[in-house]
Design a protein around this motif. Structure first.
Motif, PDB file in Angstrom:
ATOM      1  N   UNK A 116      -5.600  32.740  87.860  1.00 59.65           N
ATOM      2  CA  UNK A 116      -5.518  32.524  85.508  1.00 59.65           C
ATOM      3  C   UNK A 116      -4.963  33.347  85.132  1.00 59.65           C
ATOM      4  N   UNK A 117      -5.106  32.574  83.625  1.00 60.06           N
ATOM      5  CA  UNK A 117      -4.375  34.059  82.548  1.00 60.06           C
ATOM      6  C   UNK A 117      -4.220  33.251  81.510  1.00 60.06           C
ATOM      7  N   UNK A 118      -4.364  33.855  79.906  1.00 54.48           N
ATOM      8  CA  UNK A 118      -3.862  33.923  78.657  1.00 54.48           C
ATOM      9  C   UNK A 118      -2.401  34.430  78.068  1.00 54.48           C
ATOM     10  N   UNK A 119      -1.979  32.858  78.280  1.00 55.37           N
ATOM     11  CA  UNK A 119      -1.039  33.728  77.412  1.00 55.37           C
ATOM     12  C   UNK A 119      -0.049  33.597  75.598  1.00 55.37           C
ATOM     13  N   UNK A 120       1.158  34.002  74.676  1.00 53.48           N
ATOM     14  CA  UNK A 120       1.617  34.215  74.056  1.00 53.48           C
ATOM     15  C   UNK A 120       0.281  35.017  73.377  1.00 53.48           C
ATOM     16  N   UNK A 121       0.596  36.424  73.679  1.00 50.80           N
ATOM     17  CA  UNK A 121      -0.540  36.771  72.483  1.00 50.80           C
ATOM     18  C   UNK A 121       0.535  37.721  71.327  1.00 50.80           C
ATOM     19  N   UNK A 122       1.520  37.907  71.298  1.00 52.15           N
ATOM     20  CA  UNK A 122       2.392  38.002  70.363  1.00 52.15           C
ATOM     21  C   UNK A 122       2.614  37.217  69.779  1.00 52.15           C
ATOM     22  N   UNK A 123       2.054  37.407  68.136  1.00 49.55           N
ATOM     23  CA  UNK A 123       2.692  36.064  66.999  1.00 49.55           C
ATOM     24  C   UNK A 123       3.587  36.248  66.484  1.00 49.55           C
ATOM     25  N   UNK A 124       4.828  36.000  67.698  1.00 45.67           N
ATOM     26  CA  UNK A 124       6.629  36.003  67.461  1.00 45.67           C
ATOM     27  C   UNK A 124       6.616  34.460  66.464  1.00 45.67           C
ATOM     28  N   UNK A 125       7.991  34.163  67.790  1.00 46.56           N
ATOM     29  CA  UNK A 125       8.555  32.744  67.089  1.00 46.56           C
ATOM     30  C   UNK A 125       8.332  31.913  67.165  1.00 46.56           C
ATOM     31  N   UNK A 126       7.042  32.230  68.686  1.00 47.71           N
ATOM     32  CA  UNK A 126       6.094  30.909  68.775  1.00 47.71           C
ATOM     33  C   UNK A 126       5.530  30.608  68.346  1.00 47.71           C
ATOM     34  N   UNK A 127       4.658  31.393  67.220  1.00 48.62           N
ATOM     35  CA  UNK A 127       3.491  30.843  66.171  1.00 48.62           C
ATOM     36  C   UNK A 127       5.121  30.824  64.790  1.00 48.62           C
ATOM     37  N   UNK A 128       5.802  29.668  64.735  1.00 47.30           N
ATOM     38  CA  UNK A 128       6.538  29.786  63.971  1.00 47.30           C
ATOM     39  C   UNK A 128       6.796  30.773  62.915  1.00 47.30           C
ATOM     40  N   UNK A 173       5.512  24.589  67.853  1.00 48.60           N
ATOM     41  CA  UNK A 173       5.806  25.920  67.843  1.00 48.60           C
ATOM     42  C   UNK A 173       3.750  25.916  68.014  1.00 48.60           C
ATOM     43  N   UNK A 174       3.274  27.569  68.566  1.00 47.76           N
ATOM     44  CA  UNK A 174       1.904  27.260  68.525  1.00 47.76           C
ATOM     45  C   UNK A 174       1.011  28.342  67.374  1.00 47.76           C
ATOM     46  N   UNK A 175      -0.504  28.443  67.315  1.00 44.02           N
ATOM     47  CA  UNK A 175      -0.514  28.938  66.143  1.00 44.02           C
ATOM     48  C   UNK A 175      -1.911  29.919  67.251  1.00 44.02           C
ATOM     49  N   UNK A 176      -2.019  29.556  68.300  1.00 44.67           N
ATOM     50  CA  UNK A 176      -3.598  30.318  69.517  1.00 44.67           C
ATOM     51  C   UNK A 176      -2.427  30.613  70.458  1.00 44.67           C
ATOM     52  N   UNK A 177      -3.541  31.748  71.104  1.00 45.30           N
ATOM     53  CA  UNK A 177      -2.954  31.906  72.472  1.00 45.30           C
ATOM     54  C   UNK A 177      -2.906  30.547  73.554  1.00 45.30           C
ATOM     55  N   UNK A 178      -2.181  30.736  74.972  1.00 45.68           N
ATOM     56  CA  UNK A 178      -1.904  29.694  75.371  1.00 45.68           C
ATOM     57  C   UNK A 178      -2.786  29.566  77.081  1.00 45.68           C
ATOM     58  N   UNK A 179      -3.748  28.991  77.927  1.00 42.64           N
ATOM     59  CA  UNK A 179      -4.468  28.711  78.839  1.00 42.64           C
ATOM     60  C   UNK A 179      -3.428  28.998  79.662  1.00 42.64           C
ATOM     61  N   UNK A 180      -3.256  30.201  80.886  1.00 41.60           N
ATOM     62  CA  UNK A 180      -2.703  29.020  81.799  1.00 41.60           C
ATOM     63  C   UNK A 180      -3.810  28.950  83.418  1.00 41.60           C
ATOM     64  N   UNK A 181      -2.740  28.509  84.609  1.00 41.15           N
ATOM     65  CA  UNK A 181      -3.286  28.821  85.689  1.00 41.15           C
ATOM     66  C   UNK A 181      -2.585  27.909  86.865  1.00 41.15           C
ATOM     67  N   UNK A 182      -2.245  29.092  87.701  1.00 40.54           N
ATOM     68  CA  UNK A 182      -1.452  29.136  89.027  1.00 40.54           C
ATOM     69  C   UNK A 182      -2.559  29.141  89.971  1.00 40.54           C
ATOM     70  N   UNK A 183      -2.529  27.917  91.416  1.00 39.42           N
ATOM     71  CA  UNK A 183      -3.411  28.550  92.753  1.00 39.42           C
ATOM     72  C   UNK A 183      -1.845  27.611  93.630  1.00 39.42           C
ATOM     73  N   UNK A 184      -1.963  28.901  94.563  1.00 38.00           N
ATOM     74  CA  UNK A 184      -1.177  27.871  95.763  1.00 38.00           C
ATOM     75  C   UNK A 184      -1.504  28.897  96.902  1.00 38.00           C
ATOM     76  N   UNK A 185      -1.192  28.100  98.394  1.00 42.42           N
ATOM     77  CA  UNK A 185      -1.860  27.763  99.408  1.00 42.42           C
ATOM     78  C   UNK A 185      -0.354  28.009 100.315  1.00 42.42           C
ATOM     79  N   UNK A 186      -0.339  29.352 100.937  1.00 43.08           N
ATOM     80  CA  UNK A 186       0.449  29.780 101.721  1.00 43.08           C
ATOM     81  C   UNK A 186       0.607  29.857 103.523  1.00 43.08           C
ATOM     82  N   UNK A 187       1.592  29.948 103.546  1.00 40.83           N
ATOM     83  CA  UNK A 187       1.748  29.630 105.435  1.00 40.83           C
ATOM     84  C   UNK A 187       2.794  30.494 105.768  1.00 40.83           C
ATOM     85  N   UNK A 188       2.861  31.141 107.162  1.00 43.42           N
ATOM     86  CA  UNK A 188       4.160  32.137 107.539  1.00 43.42           C
ATOM     87  C   UNK A 188       3.871  31.757 109.077  1.00 43.42           C
ATOM     88  N   UNK A 189       4.857  31.040 109.703  1.00 38.15           N
ATOM     89  CA  UNK A 189       4.824  30.244 110.632  1.00 38.15           C
ATOM     90  C   UNK A 189       5.633  31.380 111.805  1.00 38.15           C
TER      91      UNK A 189
END
Length: 480
Positions: free
Chosen positions: A433-445, A464-480
Motif C-alpha cells: 500500500x502507498x500514497x502518491x502525488x505528494x508534491x503539488x506540481x502539474x498534477x495539481x493544475x 488533475x487532482x487536488x489531493x494525494x492519491x491512495x495506491x495498492x499493489x499485491x502479487x503472488x510469485x512462484x519460481x519453478x
C-alpha cells in the motif's frame, strides 16, 4: 741365435699378459720393471663423474744392466738381458671432477627390517576402499578450502516488482517504477494494482479525500501478471508482462479482461548486486481499436530503462541461503538498501507533458479548430499519452527487515511513499500500500499556463487532482 730370438719375443709375451690382466701386481716374467710407488688409498666418497672414460697407456721403462746377479725371478747371474727397453701396460683412471654441484650422497639408513603381518578375513583392501578414501580426503580438502575462501554472495533476481535471492522471495523495492533485477529460471506471478482515482479519468476532483466512497465511485484497478525465464546473471533474463485495463469497471460491464495489453523487458546482472533492465509496458494491445477508443488509458504504451543496485548493510545469513525452511533466523534489522534510477516515457511523464502531447496530436489530426468525429479525437488523445520524451524516474527502498521494505519513488510525474510487506517468509506473496502525488506540481493544475499550451478557453481542471492519491499493489510469485 735361438737365445736372441727368445729374448726378442719376451716383450711381446709381456704385452699380451698385460692386456689380459687389468692391473698387473708383479713384473712380467723375465722382465724386471721398476714401478713407482702407489698413492695412498683415498677415503671412499660419493660417486662423482669422471672427466673422461678409462684407457690403457703404454709405459716405457729403462732396461737393467746387461749382466746382473740373481733377481726375484731366479735368473742366474751372468745371463745377458735384452738390449732394448722393457714395455709395460697399466690402467690409467681419469681424474674425477670435484664439482660442488655434486654433493656426496648420503647412504640410506634402514631403521628396521620390514615385517609381515597377517590380514584377517574381511580386512582386505579393495580398489573400492581406496576410491572411497580418496573421495573422503578430497571432500575434506574442499571443505577446508571453502572455510578459508570468502563465501560468494548470492545474486539478486526479481519478477515484476518483487525480489528473489537465496531460494526465497523478498518484498518489492518499487510500486510504479520498474526495477532492474530480472528473472532466473522460470518465474511467474499474478496480482493487481489500483488507485482510488486517476487524474486522467477526470474523477479525482470529485472527492476531496480518500474514502471508502471515493474508492467505490471512482476507484480503478487492473490485473497484473508476468512470465519470466532465462538467467539474468549468465546471459539475459526475459520478462513478459500482462495487464488488463479498467478491470474494476469492466467487471461491472461483465468483461473483466477487456483492453488486454502485453509488455516485455530484457534484464542483465552485472555482479551479484547490480542489474540493468530495458523494456516497455503495455506495448502490444490485444485489440488496438478498443484501446484507442477507451475513455481512459490506465497503462499507456511506455518505454523505460533502469538500473538497480543493492547496498548490503549486513551480510547474508548462511542458513537462509542454504535452506529457507530450516530453523527460523532472528530478525535482521535494516539489512539492505536498494537504489533504482533511469528514464521513462508514456505514463512516466508529468501531467503537463502528457497534456501538451495530446494537444499536438489533436492538432496533427486536424481536430483542433475543426469539427472531427468523437472516435478521431479519442484516437488523437490516446496517441498523446503514449511514448514521448523520456523523463527521470527512480526509487529508494530501505529493508526494515527481510519481510518489510519502506519505499519512496519518483514516478516521473510525482513523489510516492509506500510500504511492501511479505506476510509469510517462505511464500512469494506481497502487499504494497502507498500514497502518491505528494508534491503539488502539474498534477495539481500547476504548470498549465494557457500561453504555454496554446489552448485558449481550454479547461484542464478535471484532468488533475487536488489531493494525494491512495495506491495498492499485491502479487503472488512462484519460481519453478
Amino acid at each position: 741365435m735361438v737365445a736372441g730370438l727368445s729374448l726378442a719375443l719376451q716383450p711381446v709375451a709381456a704385452m699380451e699378459q698385460a692386456i689380459r690382466v687389468e692391473t698387473p701386481s708383479a713384473p712380467l716374467p723375465g722382465t724386471p720393471a721398476i714401478r713407482p710407488p702407489m698413492p695412498p688409498p683415498v677415503p671412499r666418497l660419493a660417486p662423482r663423474e669422471p672427466t673422461a672414460p678409462p684407457r690403457w697407456q703404454m709405459v716405457e721403462e729403462p732396461a737393467p744392466s746387461r749382466w746382473a746377479g740373481p733377481d726375484a725371478t731366479g735368473a742366474a747371474a751372468g745371463v745377458p738381458s735384452p738390449a732394448s727397453t722393457a714395455l709395460s701396460w697399466e690402467l690409467v683412471v681419469p681424474v674425477v671432477a670435484d664439482s660442488p654441484e655434486q654433493p656426496a650422497a648420503a647412504e640410506p639408513q634402514i631403521a628396521a627390517e620390514p615385517t609381515w603381518e597377517p590380514i584377517l578375513p574381511g580386512e582386505e583392501i579393495t580398489p573400492a576402499d581406496v576410491a572411497r578414501q580418496v573421495e573422503a580426503e578430497e571432500a575434506a580438502r574442499q571443505e577446508a578450502l571453502a572455510e578459508l575462501e570468502p563465501q560468494q554472495p548470492e545474486p539478486t533476481f526479481g519478477g515484476f516488482r518483487d525480489l528473489y535471492r537465496g531460494k526465497r522471495w523478498y518484498p518489492s523495492i518499487s510500486t510504479i517504477v520498474p526495477m532492474g533485477f530480472g528473472p532466473s529460471g522460470f518465474m511467474a506471478g499474478i496480482g493487481f494494482s489500483g488507485a482510488d482515482c486517476r487524474p486522467e479519468s477526470r474523477t479525482c476532483t470529485r472527492f476531496s479525500s480518500v474514502s471508502a466512497e471515493s474508492i467505490r465511485e471512482v476507484g480503478e484497478a487492473v490485473l497484473d501478471g508476468y512470465l519470466g525465464f532465462g538467467d539474468s546473471s549468465k546471459s539475459v533474463g526475459v520478462l513478459i508482462t500482462q495487464t488488463s485495463g479498467g478491470t474494476y469497471r469492466a467487471s461491472e460491464r461483465g468483461n473483466t479482461f477487456e483492453r488486454m495489453q502485453t509488455g516485455f523487458a530484457l534484464s542483465r546482472n552485472f555482479g551479484p548486486d547490480t542489474a540493468l533492465k530495458l523494456g516497455a509496458e503495455g506495448a502490444l494491445p490485444w485489440d488496438q481499436q478498443e484501446y484507442e477508443q477507451a475513455f481512459q488509458i490506465e497503462v499507456p504504451k511506455s518505454a523505460f530503462a533502469v538500473i538497480s543496485h543493492r547496498i548490503r548493510l549486513k551480510g547474508d545469513p548462511a542458513e537462509a541461503q542454504a535452506d529457507p525452511g530450516a530453523n527460523p533466523e532472528p530478525i535482521r534489522w535494516f539489512p539492505d538498501l536498494y537504489l533504482t534510477a533511469g528514464l521513462g516515457n508514456g505514463v512516466f511523464r508529468p501531467s503537463d507533458a502528457v497534456i501538451r502531447s495530446q494537444i499536438r496530436e489533436v492538432k496533427r489530426a486536424g481536430c483542433w479548430n475543426a469539427p472531427c468525429t468523437n472516435e478521431r479525437v479519442k484516437r488523437a488523445l490516446t496517441q498523446g499519452t503514449e511514448w514521448g520524451t523520456p523523463y527521470p524516474i527512480g526509487a529508494i527502498a530501505l529493508a526494515i527487515t527481510d519481510q518489510l521494505n519502506l519505499i519512496t519513488e519518483w514516478t516521473g510525474r510525482n513523489l510516492n511513499l509506500s510500504v511492501s510487506i511479505q506476510p509469510f517468509r517462505n511464500i512469494g506473496f506481497t502487499i504494497t500500500p502507498g500514497i502518491g502525488n505528494l508534491v503539488r506540481n502539474s498534477d495539481y493544475n500547476n504548470g498549465f499556463a494557457k500561453d504555454n499550451i496554446d489552448c485558449q478557453g481550454c479547461d484542464f481542471g478535471n484532468a488533475v487532482t487536488d489531493r494525494p492519491i491512495f495506491y495498492l499493489r499485491s502479487m503472488i510469485s512462484f519460481r519453478f
